[in-house]
Scaffold this motif. Structure first.
Motif, PDB file in Angstrom:
ATOM      1  N   PRO A 120       0.824  -1.215   0.000  1.00 24.25           N
ATOM      2  CA  PRO A 120       0.000   0.000   0.000  1.00 24.25           C
ATOM      3  C   PRO A 120       0.859   1.267   0.000  1.00 24.25           C
ATOM      4  O   PRO A 120       1.787   1.404   0.800  1.00 24.25           O
ATOM      5  N   GLY A 121       0.550   2.168  -0.924  1.00 19.36           N
ATOM      6  CA  GLY A 121       1.266   3.431  -0.990  1.00 19.36           C
ATOM      7  C   GLY A 121       2.636   3.371  -1.626  1.00 19.36           C
ATOM      8  O   GLY A 121       3.366   4.365  -1.655  1.00 19.36           O
ATOM      9  N   LYS A 122       3.001   2.197  -2.134  1.00 19.22           N
ATOM     10  CA  LYS A 122       4.328   2.040  -2.747  1.00 19.22           C
ATOM     11  C   LYS A 122       4.197   1.617  -4.197  1.00 19.22           C
ATOM     12  O   LYS A 122       3.167   1.120  -4.624  1.00 19.22           O
ATOM     13  N   GLU A 123       5.282   1.823  -4.930  1.00 13.46           N
ATOM     14  CA  GLU A 123       5.297   1.402  -6.320  1.00 13.46           C
ATOM     15  C   GLU A 123       5.466  -0.110  -6.422  1.00 13.46           C
ATOM     16  O   GLU A 123       6.004  -0.755  -5.516  1.00 13.46           O
ATOM     17  N   ARG A 124       5.019  -0.639  -7.544  1.00 15.70           N
ATOM     18  CA  ARG A 124       5.206  -2.068  -7.801  1.00 15.70           C
ATOM     19  C   ARG A 124       6.691  -2.321  -8.036  1.00 15.70           C
ATOM     20  O   ARG A 124       7.339  -1.617  -8.812  1.00 15.70           O
ATOM     21  N   GLU A 125       7.232  -3.318  -7.359  1.00 13.75           N
ATOM     22  CA  GLU A 125       8.648  -3.627  -7.478  1.00 13.75           C
ATOM     23  C   GLU A 125       8.856  -5.069  -7.927  1.00 13.75           C
ATOM     24  O   GLU A 125       8.137  -5.973  -7.520  1.00 13.75           O
ATOM     25  N   GLY A 126       9.865  -5.257  -8.756  1.00 12.72           N
ATOM     26  CA  GLY A 126      10.220  -6.595  -9.187  1.00 12.72           C
ATOM     27  C   GLY A 126      11.036  -7.281  -8.110  1.00 12.72           C
ATOM     28  O   GLY A 126      11.948  -6.674  -7.521  1.00 12.72           O
ATOM     29  N   ILE A 127      10.724  -8.541  -7.813  1.00 14.11           N
ATOM     30  CA  ILE A 127      11.445  -9.239  -6.769  1.00 14.11           C
ATOM     31  C   ILE A 127      12.159 -10.486  -7.272  1.00 14.11           C
ATOM     32  O   ILE A 127      13.159 -10.905  -6.688  1.00 14.11           O
ATOM     33  N   SER A 128      11.686 -11.070  -8.367  1.00 13.92           N
ATOM     34  CA  SER A 128      12.350 -12.266  -8.872  1.00 13.92           C
ATOM     35  C   SER A 128      11.902 -12.528 -10.287  1.00 13.92           C
ATOM     36  O   SER A 128      10.813 -12.101 -10.697  1.00 13.92           O
ATOM     37  N   CYS A 129      12.747 -13.232 -11.028  1.00 14.77           N
ATOM     38  CA  CYS A 129      12.393 -13.579 -12.401  1.00 14.77           C
ATOM     39  C   CYS A 129      13.122 -14.850 -12.809  1.00 14.77           C
ATOM     40  O   CYS A 129      14.239 -15.114 -12.327  1.00 14.77           O
ATOM     41  N   ILE A 130      12.493 -15.624 -13.683  1.00 18.42           N
ATOM     42  CA  ILE A 130      13.124 -16.788 -14.278  1.00 18.42           C
ATOM     43  C   ILE A 130      12.947 -16.668 -15.779  1.00 18.42           C
ATOM     44  O   ILE A 130      11.842 -16.434 -16.276  1.00 18.42           O
ATOM     45  N   ASP A 131      14.051 -16.782 -16.520  1.00 14.06           N
ATOM     46  CA  ASP A 131      13.945 -16.603 -17.959  1.00 14.06           C
ATOM     47  C   ASP A 131      13.702 -17.949 -18.647  1.00 14.06           C
ATOM     48  O   ASP A 131      13.576 -18.990 -17.999  1.00 14.06           O
ATOM     49  N   ARG A 132      13.663 -17.930 -19.967  1.00 19.21           N
ATOM     50  CA  ARG A 132      13.327 -19.132 -20.717  1.00 19.21           C
ATOM     51  C   ARG A 132      14.391 -20.211 -20.578  1.00 19.21           C
ATOM     52  O   ARG A 132      14.091 -21.392 -20.727  1.00 19.21           O
ATOM     53  N   ALA A 133      15.620 -19.804 -20.283  1.00 19.87           N
ATOM     54  CA  ALA A 133      16.704 -20.769 -20.104  1.00 19.87           C
ATOM     55  C   ALA A 133      16.786 -21.289 -18.675  1.00 19.87           C
ATOM     56  O   ALA A 133      17.609 -22.159 -18.387  1.00 19.87           O
ATOM     57  N   GLY A 134      15.963 -20.727 -17.797  1.00 20.67           N
ATOM     58  CA  GLY A 134      15.988 -21.165 -16.408  1.00 20.67           C
ATOM     59  C   GLY A 134      16.875 -20.334 -15.504  1.00 20.67           C
ATOM     60  O   GLY A 134      17.006 -20.637 -14.315  1.00 20.67           O
ATOM     61  N   GLU A 135      17.484 -19.301 -16.050  1.00 18.51           N
ATOM     62  CA  GLU A 135      18.296 -18.420 -15.221  1.00 18.51           C
ATOM     63  C   GLU A 135      17.375 -17.583 -14.334  1.00 18.51           C
ATOM     64  O   GLU A 135      16.320 -17.147 -14.755  1.00 18.51           O
ATOM     65  N   THR A 136      17.822 -17.390 -13.103  1.00 16.29           N
ATOM     66  CA  THR A 136      16.983 -16.686 -12.129  1.00 16.29           C
ATOM     67  C   THR A 136      17.699 -15.458 -11.575  1.00 16.29           C
ATOM     68  O   THR A 136      18.934 -15.382 -11.588  1.00 16.29           O
ATOM     69  N   ASN A 137      16.911 -14.516 -11.113  1.00 13.03           N
ATOM     70  CA  ASN A 137      17.482 -13.385 -10.397  1.00 13.03           C
ATOM     71  C   ASN A 137      16.524 -12.940  -9.303  1.00 13.03           C
ATOM     72  O   ASN A 137      15.331 -13.265  -9.336  1.00 13.03           O
TER      73      ASN A 137
END
Length: 121
Positions: free
Chosen positions: A41-58
């Motif tokens: 609430p009251g904050k911007e949407r933030e990215g926390i994790s991702c997995i790409d098509r090759a399976g690499e994660t961040n």
């Protein structure tokens, strides 16, 4: 119709765990990068994790070591395993699909409706 659906949110005590799931209809999720975002609430949407098509994660620094993203290819689903949850993890969590992983929301073409995660004692 292309649709993403998140599930698994809920109320959990600090230090607890939850597993969020992101499933797709109308397209094959395996061929897309999938990101998890959250918005408190009251904050911007933030990215926390991702997995790409090759399976690499961040991971964002705020969740690194506590959250794990993974694919279940048999079910065309992406999970976000969240452990050692903190009060500040309380937010609506969204999954999104795109061509590649990015911290920018406009890089993702499809979004789910979100699932609420509340960390409270």
């Amino acid at each position: 119709q292309l649709q993403l659906v998140e599930s698994g949110g809920g109320l959990v005590q600090p230090g607890g765990s939850l597993r969020l799931s992101c499933s797709a209809s109308g397209f094959i999720l395996d061929y897309r990068a999938v990101g998890w975002f959250r918005q408190a609430p009251g904050k911007e949407r933030e990215g926390i994790s991702c997995i790409d098509r090759a399976g690499e994660t961040n991971y964002a620094d705020s969740v690194k070591g506590r959250f794990t993203i993974s694919r279940d290819k048999a079910k065309s689903t992406v999970h976000l395993h969240m452990s050692n949850l903190k009060l500040e993890d309380t937010a609506v969590y969204y999954c999104a699909a795109g061509v590649w992983c990015s911290d920018y929301t406009n890089e993702y073409e499809d979004w789910g409706q979100g699932t609420q995660v509340t960390v409270s004692s």
